[in-house]
Design a protein around this motif. Structure first.
Motif, PDB file in Angstrom:
ATOM      1  N   PHE A  26       0.841  -1.208   0.000  1.00 16.41           N
ATOM      2  CA  PHE A  26       0.000   0.000   0.000  1.00 16.41           C
ATOM      3  C   PHE A  26       0.873   1.255   0.000  1.00 16.41           C
ATOM      4  O   PHE A  26       0.599   2.214  -0.738  1.00 16.41           O
ATOM      5  CB  PHE A  26      -0.923  -0.017   1.218  1.00 16.41           C
ATOM      6  CG  PHE A  26      -1.951   1.073   1.231  1.00 16.41           C
ATOM      7  CD1 PHE A  26      -2.947   1.119   0.265  1.00 16.41           C
ATOM      8  CD2 PHE A  26      -1.919   2.062   2.201  1.00 16.41           C
ATOM      9  CE1 PHE A  26      -3.901   2.133   0.265  1.00 16.41           C
ATOM     10  CE2 PHE A  26      -2.865   3.079   2.213  1.00 16.41           C
ATOM     11  CZ  PHE A  26      -3.856   3.116   1.241  1.00 16.41           C
ATOM     12  N   LEU A  27       1.943   1.236   0.805  1.00 15.50           N
ATOM     13  CA  LEU A  27       2.860   2.379   0.867  1.00 15.50           C
ATOM     14  C   LEU A  27       3.550   2.603  -0.479  1.00 15.50           C
ATOM     15  O   LEU A  27       3.598   3.736  -0.977  1.00 15.50           O
ATOM     16  CB  LEU A  27       3.918   2.130   1.957  1.00 15.50           C
ATOM     17  CG  LEU A  27       5.070   3.138   2.036  1.00 15.50           C
ATOM     18  CD1 LEU A  27       4.551   4.515   2.416  1.00 15.50           C
ATOM     19  CD2 LEU A  27       6.138   2.673   3.027  1.00 15.50           C
ATOM     20  N   GLN A  28       4.053   1.526  -1.077  1.00 12.68           N
ATOM     21  CA  GLN A  28       4.741   1.652  -2.365  1.00 12.68           C
ATOM     22  C   GLN A  28       3.799   2.156  -3.455  1.00 12.68           C
ATOM     23  O   GLN A  28       4.177   2.989  -4.285  1.00 12.68           O
ATOM     24  CB  GLN A  28       5.340   0.295  -2.780  1.00 12.68           C
ATOM     25  CG  GLN A  28       6.441  -0.228  -1.878  1.00 12.68           C
ATOM     26  CD  GLN A  28       7.767   0.488  -2.070  1.00 12.68           C
ATOM     27  OE1 GLN A  28       7.859   1.524  -2.720  1.00 12.68           O
ATOM     28  NE2 GLN A  28       8.818  -0.062  -1.487  1.00 12.68           N
ATOM     29  N   THR A  29       2.563   1.670  -3.443  1.00  6.95           N
ATOM     30  CA  THR A  29       1.582   2.081  -4.456  1.00  6.95           C
ATOM     31  C   THR A  29       1.200   3.547  -4.285  1.00  6.95           C
ATOM     32  O   THR A  29       1.082   4.288  -5.271  1.00  6.95           O
ATOM     33  CB  THR A  29       0.321   1.195  -4.374  1.00  6.95           C
ATOM     34  OG1 THR A  29       0.697  -0.173  -4.431  1.00  6.95           O
ATOM     35  CG2 THR A  29      -0.633   1.490  -5.520  1.00  6.95           C
ATOM     36  N   LEU A  30       1.022   3.976  -3.035  1.00  7.21           N
ATOM     37  CA  LEU A  30       0.704   5.387  -2.771  1.00  7.21           C
ATOM     38  C   LEU A  30       1.825   6.299  -3.272  1.00  7.21           C
ATOM     39  O   LEU A  30       1.564   7.374  -3.823  1.00  7.21           O
ATOM     40  CB  LEU A  30       0.493   5.617  -1.271  1.00  7.21           C
ATOM     41  CG  LEU A  30      -0.888   5.295  -0.703  1.00  7.21           C
ATOM     42  CD1 LEU A  30      -0.909   5.582   0.797  1.00  7.21           C
ATOM     43  CD2 LEU A  30      -1.987   6.106  -1.403  1.00  7.21           C
ATOM     44  N   MET A  31       3.069   5.866  -3.087  1.00  6.83           N
ATOM     45  CA  MET A  31       4.203   6.674  -3.517  1.00  6.83           C
ATOM     46  C   MET A  31       4.299   6.736  -5.046  1.00  6.83           C
ATOM     47  O   MET A  31       4.719   7.744  -5.611  1.00  6.83           O
ATOM     48  CB  MET A  31       5.500   6.130  -2.910  1.00  6.83           C
ATOM     49  CG  MET A  31       5.524   6.246  -1.398  1.00  6.83           C
ATOM     50  SD  MET A  31       7.151   6.027  -0.688  1.00  6.83           S
ATOM     51  CE  MET A  31       7.977   7.505  -1.232  1.00  6.83           C
ATOM     52  N   VAL A  32       3.906   5.656  -5.725  1.00  5.38           N
ATOM     53  CA  VAL A  32       3.863   5.673  -7.190  1.00  5.38           C
ATOM     54  C   VAL A  32       2.754   6.616  -7.674  1.00  5.38           C
ATOM     55  O   VAL A  32       2.926   7.347  -8.652  1.00  5.38           O
ATOM     56  CB  VAL A  32       3.653   4.254  -7.757  1.00  5.38           C
ATOM     57  CG1 VAL A  32       3.400   4.289  -9.254  1.00  5.38           C
ATOM     58  CG2 VAL A  32       4.865   3.372  -7.467  1.00  5.38           C
ATOM     59  N   LEU A  33       1.622   6.598  -6.964  1.00  8.55           N
ATOM     60  CA  LEU A  33       0.501   7.472  -7.332  1.00  8.55           C
ATOM     61  C   LEU A  33       0.862   8.954  -7.211  1.00  8.55           C
ATOM     62  O   LEU A  33       0.253   9.802  -7.869  1.00  8.55           O
ATOM     63  CB  LEU A  33      -0.713   7.166  -6.446  1.00  8.55           C
ATOM     64  CG  LEU A  33      -1.483   5.880  -6.753  1.00  8.55           C
ATOM     65  CD1 LEU A  33      -2.478   5.569  -5.649  1.00  8.55           C
ATOM     66  CD2 LEU A  33      -2.192   5.978  -8.100  1.00  8.55           C
ATOM     67  N   SER A  34       1.837   9.263  -6.352  1.00 12.24           N
ATOM     68  CA  SER A  34       2.239  10.663  -6.174  1.00 12.24           C
ATOM     69  C   SER A  34       3.139  11.150  -7.308  1.00 12.24           C
ATOM     70  O   SER A  34       3.399  12.350  -7.431  1.00 12.24           O
ATOM     71  CB  SER A  34       2.967  10.830  -4.838  1.00 12.24           C
ATOM     72  OG  SER A  34       4.213  10.151  -4.859  1.00 12.24           O
ATOM     73  N   LEU A  35       3.642  10.227  -8.136  1.00 12.31           N
ATOM     74  CA  LEU A  35       4.520  10.596  -9.250  1.00 12.31           C
ATOM     75  C   LEU A  35       3.703  11.022 -10.466  1.00 12.31           C
ATOM     76  O   LEU A  35       2.560  10.609 -10.631  1.00 12.31           O
ATOM     77  CB  LEU A  35       5.417   9.415  -9.632  1.00 12.31           C
ATOM     78  CG  LEU A  35       6.383   8.889  -8.560  1.00 12.31           C
ATOM     79  CD1 LEU A  35       7.081   7.637  -9.060  1.00 12.31           C
ATOM     80  CD2 LEU A  35       7.401   9.948  -8.168  1.00 12.31           C
ATOM     81  N   SER A  36       4.312  11.833 -11.306  1.00 12.42           N
ATOM     82  CA  SER A  36       3.650  12.235 -12.556  1.00 12.42           C
ATOM     83  C   SER A  36       4.340  11.553 -13.739  1.00 12.42           C
ATOM     84  O   SER A  36       5.559  11.385 -13.747  1.00 12.42           O
ATOM     85  CB  SER A  36       3.709  13.760 -12.718  1.00 12.42           C
ATOM     86  OG  SER A  36       5.050  14.204 -12.694  1.00 12.42           O
ATOM     87  N   PHE A  37       3.534  11.152 -14.712  1.00 11.82           N
ATOM     88  CA  PHE A  37       4.041  10.460 -15.901  1.00 11.82           C
ATOM     89  C   PHE A  37       3.564  11.180 -17.149  1.00 11.82           C
ATOM     90  O   PHE A  37       2.584  11.928 -17.108  1.00 11.82           O
ATOM     91  CB  PHE A  37       3.531   9.013 -15.931  1.00 11.82           C
ATOM     92  CG  PHE A  37       4.008   8.163 -14.787  1.00 11.82           C
ATOM     93  CD1 PHE A  37       5.177   7.421 -14.884  1.00 11.82           C
ATOM     94  CD2 PHE A  37       3.285   8.099 -13.596  1.00 11.82           C
ATOM     95  CE1 PHE A  37       5.613   6.629 -13.837  1.00 11.82           C
ATOM     96  CE2 PHE A  37       3.721   7.310 -12.537  1.00 11.82           C
ATOM     97  CZ  PHE A  37       4.891   6.577 -12.658  1.00 11.82           C
ATOM     98  N   SER A  38       4.255  10.944 -18.251  1.00  9.79           N
ATOM     99  CA  SER A  38       3.776  11.466 -19.529  1.00  9.79           C
ATOM    100  C   SER A  38       2.525  10.686 -19.942  1.00  9.79           C
ATOM    101  O   SER A  38       2.238   9.630 -19.372  1.00  9.79           O
ATOM    102  CB  SER A  38       4.873  11.341 -20.601  1.00  9.79           C
ATOM    103  OG  SER A  38       5.256   9.980 -20.741  1.00  9.79           O
ATOM    104  N   ARG A  39       1.810  11.203 -20.926  1.00 11.40           N
ATOM    105  CA  ARG A  39       0.510  10.607 -21.279  1.00 11.40           C
ATOM    106  C   ARG A  39       0.644   9.164 -21.770  1.00 11.40           C
ATOM    107  O   ARG A  39      -0.183   8.314 -21.468  1.00 11.40           O
ATOM    108  CB  ARG A  39      -0.177  11.458 -22.339  1.00 11.40           C
ATOM    109  CG  ARG A  39      -1.616  11.056 -22.575  1.00 11.40           C
ATOM    110  CD  ARG A  39      -2.428  12.201 -23.110  1.00 11.40           C
ATOM    111  NE  ARG A  39      -3.835  11.839 -23.238  1.00 11.40           N
ATOM    112  CZ  ARG A  39      -4.712  11.891 -22.246  1.00 11.40           C
ATOM    113  NH1 ARG A  39      -4.338  12.261 -21.038  1.00 11.40           N
ATOM    114  NH2 ARG A  39      -5.969  11.568 -22.445  1.00 11.40           N
ATOM    115  N   GLU A  40       1.714   8.870 -22.497  1.00 14.83           N
ATOM    116  CA  GLU A  40       1.970   7.506 -22.961  1.00 14.83           C
ATOM    117  C   GLU A  40       3.372   7.085 -22.525  1.00 14.83           C
ATOM    118  O   GLU A  40       4.349   7.745 -22.871  1.00 14.83           O
ATOM    119  CB  GLU A  40       1.838   7.416 -24.489  1.00 14.83           C
ATOM    120  CG  GLU A  40       0.407   7.511 -24.964  1.00 14.83           C
ATOM    121  CD  GLU A  40       0.279   7.244 -26.454  1.00 14.83           C
ATOM    122  OE1 GLU A  40       1.294   6.897 -27.080  1.00 14.83           O
ATOM    123  OE2 GLU A  40      -0.833   7.401 -26.983  1.00 14.83           O
ATOM    124  N   VAL A  41       3.437   5.997 -21.774  1.00 12.60           N
ATOM    125  CA  VAL A  41       4.709   5.502 -21.256  1.00 12.60           C
ATOM    126  C   VAL A  41       4.976   4.108 -21.824  1.00 12.60           C
ATOM    127  O   VAL A  41       4.089   3.255 -21.842  1.00 12.60           O
ATOM    128  CB  VAL A  41       4.679   5.428 -19.708  1.00 12.60           C
ATOM    129  CG1 VAL A  41       5.980   4.855 -19.160  1.00 12.60           C
ATOM    130  CG2 VAL A  41       4.420   6.799 -19.116  1.00 12.60           C
TER     131      VAL A  41
END
Length: 269
Positions: free
Chosen positions: A124-139
């Motif tokens: 849950f902690l790792q997933t929350l931290m990934v959710l806080s990151l921003s990505f380009s529209r297509e990765v």
């Protein structure tokens, strides 16, 4: 291979649950490991098979985050359950007279529950931290599933905190179970060496041979994945090593336990 993994592990669960002779701590942990292995492969392999069938390699952002959460969860659970099973074998061989008292039903349930709680919170902690990151529209992810480290490396925002948490979690949640397994088996080996008769040594070793085989396979595959990703930047080599880890290992576990265990073979018959 996926069907063999699922049905093989299901057979182990059914054998343990249906045969009263197998209602012991060792087989309780084994059935939990089989359940986790089914979930572990089901997190990534069906999507990969669908991609191959449809020739469509797209995954949604939500689907990718879901894969990250469940893959992290079940890898950690695999590791923790192998440690718990090593502790069970340690008590059985080093303290046989106190085995039933120490490995009570309450302690067995508590060990599995603690393993689940720790890994659910970690995922849950790792997933929350990934959710806080921003990505380009297509990765473009150079893998056949959304792996945590790969996903973090593709983020547009600063990933220093994510990297620190990943490394800390790897050392703590990966190192602690390995240390527990090594300690348990060092005590087991020293106890077996003190047994005078050859028959007694063989009997003591045979009770943990299957588990030792699974542990060796698990960590050898982990090491293979780590070395392949560290030695080369080729995503193909890394993905091949990861396929061995995520597909082959869970498939072989039921064979190891059924072919090398008389109780399981009797229950299956």
């Amino acid at each position: 291979m996926y069907l063999i993994t699922v049905f093989g592990n299901l057979l182990i669960i059914l054998a343990v649950s249906s045969d009263s002779h197998l209602h012991t701590p060792m087989y309780f942990f084994l059935s939990n490991l089989s359940f986790v292995d089914i979930c572990f492969t089901s997190t990534t392999i069906p999507k990969m098979l669908w991609n191959i069938q449809t020739q469509n390699k797209v995954i949604t952002y939500e689907g990718c985050i879901t894969q990250v959460y469940f893959f992290t969860l079940f890898v950690g659970l695999d590791d923790f359950l192998l440690m718990v099973m090593a502790y069970d074998r340690f008590v059985a061989i080093c303290h046989p007279l106190h085995y039933k008292v120490i490995m009570s039903a309450q302690l067995c349930g508590l060990l599995v529950l603690v393993s689940w709680v720790i890994n659910v919170l970690h995922s849950f902690l790792q997933t929350l931290m990934v959710l806080s990151l921003s990505f380009s529209r297509e990765v473009i992810i150079p893998h056949y599933f959304c792996e945590l480290k790969q996903l973090v490396q593709l983020a547009c925002s600063d990933t220093f905190l994510n990297d620190m948490v990943m490394y800390f979690a790897t050392v703590l949640l990966g190192g602690a179970p390995l240390a527990g397994i090594l300690y348990s088996y060092s005590r087991i080996v020293s106890t077996i060496c003190e047994i005078s008769s050859a028959q007694g040594k063989y009997k003591a070793f045979s009770t943990c041979a299957s588990h030792l085989s699974v542990v060796s396979l698990f960590y050898c595959m982990c090491l293979g994945v780590y070395l392949s990703s560290a030695a080369t930047q080729s995503s193909h080599s890394s993905a091949t090593a990861l396929v061995m880890y995520t597909v082959v290992t869970p498939m072989l576990n039921p064979f190891i336990y059924s072919l090398r265990n008389k109780d399981i073979k009797t229950a299956l018959k």
